[in-house]
Design a protein around this motif. Structure first.
Motif, PDB file in Angstrom:
ATOM      1  N   GLN A  51       0.834  -1.198   0.000  1.00  0.00           N
ATOM      2  CA  GLN A  51       0.000   0.000   0.000  1.00  0.00           C
ATOM      3  C   GLN A  51       0.871   1.250   0.000  1.00  0.00           C
ATOM      4  N   GLY A  52       0.515   2.200  -0.882  1.00  0.00           N
ATOM      5  CA  GLY A  52       1.255   3.454  -0.998  1.00  0.00           C
ATOM      6  C   GLY A  52       2.361   3.417  -2.032  1.00  0.00           C
ATOM      7  N   GLY A  67       2.555   8.848 -22.566  1.00  0.00           N
ATOM      8  CA  GLY A  67       2.277   7.415 -22.588  1.00  0.00           C
ATOM      9  C   GLY A  67       2.455   6.730 -21.242  1.00  0.00           C
ATOM     10  N   LEU A  68       2.843   7.474 -20.219  1.00  0.00           N
ATOM     11  CA  LEU A  68       2.997   6.884 -18.888  1.00  0.00           C
ATOM     12  C   LEU A  68       1.658   6.811 -18.171  1.00  0.00           C
ATOM     13  N   ILE A  69       1.400   5.670 -17.576  1.00  0.00           N
ATOM     14  CA  ILE A  69       0.241   5.498 -16.710  1.00  0.00           C
ATOM     15  C   ILE A  69       0.810   5.453 -15.299  1.00  0.00           C
ATOM     16  N   ARG A  70       0.442   6.430 -14.510  1.00  0.00           N
ATOM     17  CA  ARG A  70       0.965   6.569 -13.152  1.00  0.00           C
ATOM     18  C   ARG A  70      -0.030   5.941 -12.175  1.00  0.00           C
ATOM     19  N   CYS A  71       0.488   5.055 -11.345  1.00  0.00           N
ATOM     20  CA  CYS A  71      -0.371   4.280 -10.453  1.00  0.00           C
ATOM     21  C   CYS A  71       0.150   4.341  -9.023  1.00  0.00           C
ATOM     22  N   GLU A  72      -0.760   4.064  -8.102  1.00  0.00           N
ATOM     23  CA  GLU A  72      -0.399   3.911  -6.698  1.00  0.00           C
ATOM     24  C   GLU A  72      -1.233   2.785  -6.113  1.00  0.00           C
TER      25      GLU A  72
END
Length: 161
Positions: A51-52, A67-72
């Motif tokens: 998590q985080g 084109g970057l998919i930023r995730c958390e």
């Protein structure tokens, strides 16, 4: 959780498949970086089921979007549930590459013949995210069963158990 995923007036993609493997084996496929890259078809950088933790996927750039998919990672319940944000796009793009602020939720449940794997990708704001919603609806319907095929190949070659 991000705001778009809980607002009314948003759409979600839901896909469910029963896979002939244990939740523990499916979990490994969902949480191992090189396997994610293979079943999703996009390079994955920095993923950990913590998590985080922030990580990225890379896809084809469009307009001003890189084109970057930023995730958390938002939630982790080993062998049962994995939730992460999925943010991409650029405000100057219309259609493919427009801003996207969504949440991906994976749910695993043990069933008699293996694991019921459910995916919900939520928070698509229409009409702004029409193109992403349409493309990803079709894409996730291929990806989820593809996870089962990948796991079957990995298990049969003794790389995953």
């Amino acid at each position: 959780m991000n705001d778009a995923a809980v607002k009314s007036g948003t759409r979600e993609i839901a896909v469910e498949e029963v896979l002939p493997h244990s939740p523990e084996t499916i979990w490994k496929a969902l949480t191992t970086g090189d396997l994610i890259t293979r079943w999703l078809g996009m390079p994955t950088t920095g993923f950990e089921a913590v998590q985080g933790k922030r990580f990225t996927f890379q896809t084809t750039p469009a307009g001003k979007w890189d084109g970057l998919i930023r995730c958390e990672v938002l939630e982790v319940v080993p062998n049962e549930r994995l939730v992460y944000s999925w943010q991409s796009g650029h405000a100057d793009n219309v259609g493919y590459g427009s801003p996207l602020d969504t949440v991906v939720t994976w749910v695993l449940a043990r069933v008699e013949n293996g694991t019921r794997l459910g995916l919900v990708h939520s928070g698509f704001v229409l009409p702004n995210n029409d193109t992403a919603f349409r493309n990803m609806s079709a894409g996730w319907k291929k990806v989820v069963p593809g996870i089962g095929a990948l796991v079957t190949d990995e298990v049969s070659s003794k790389k995953l158990n």
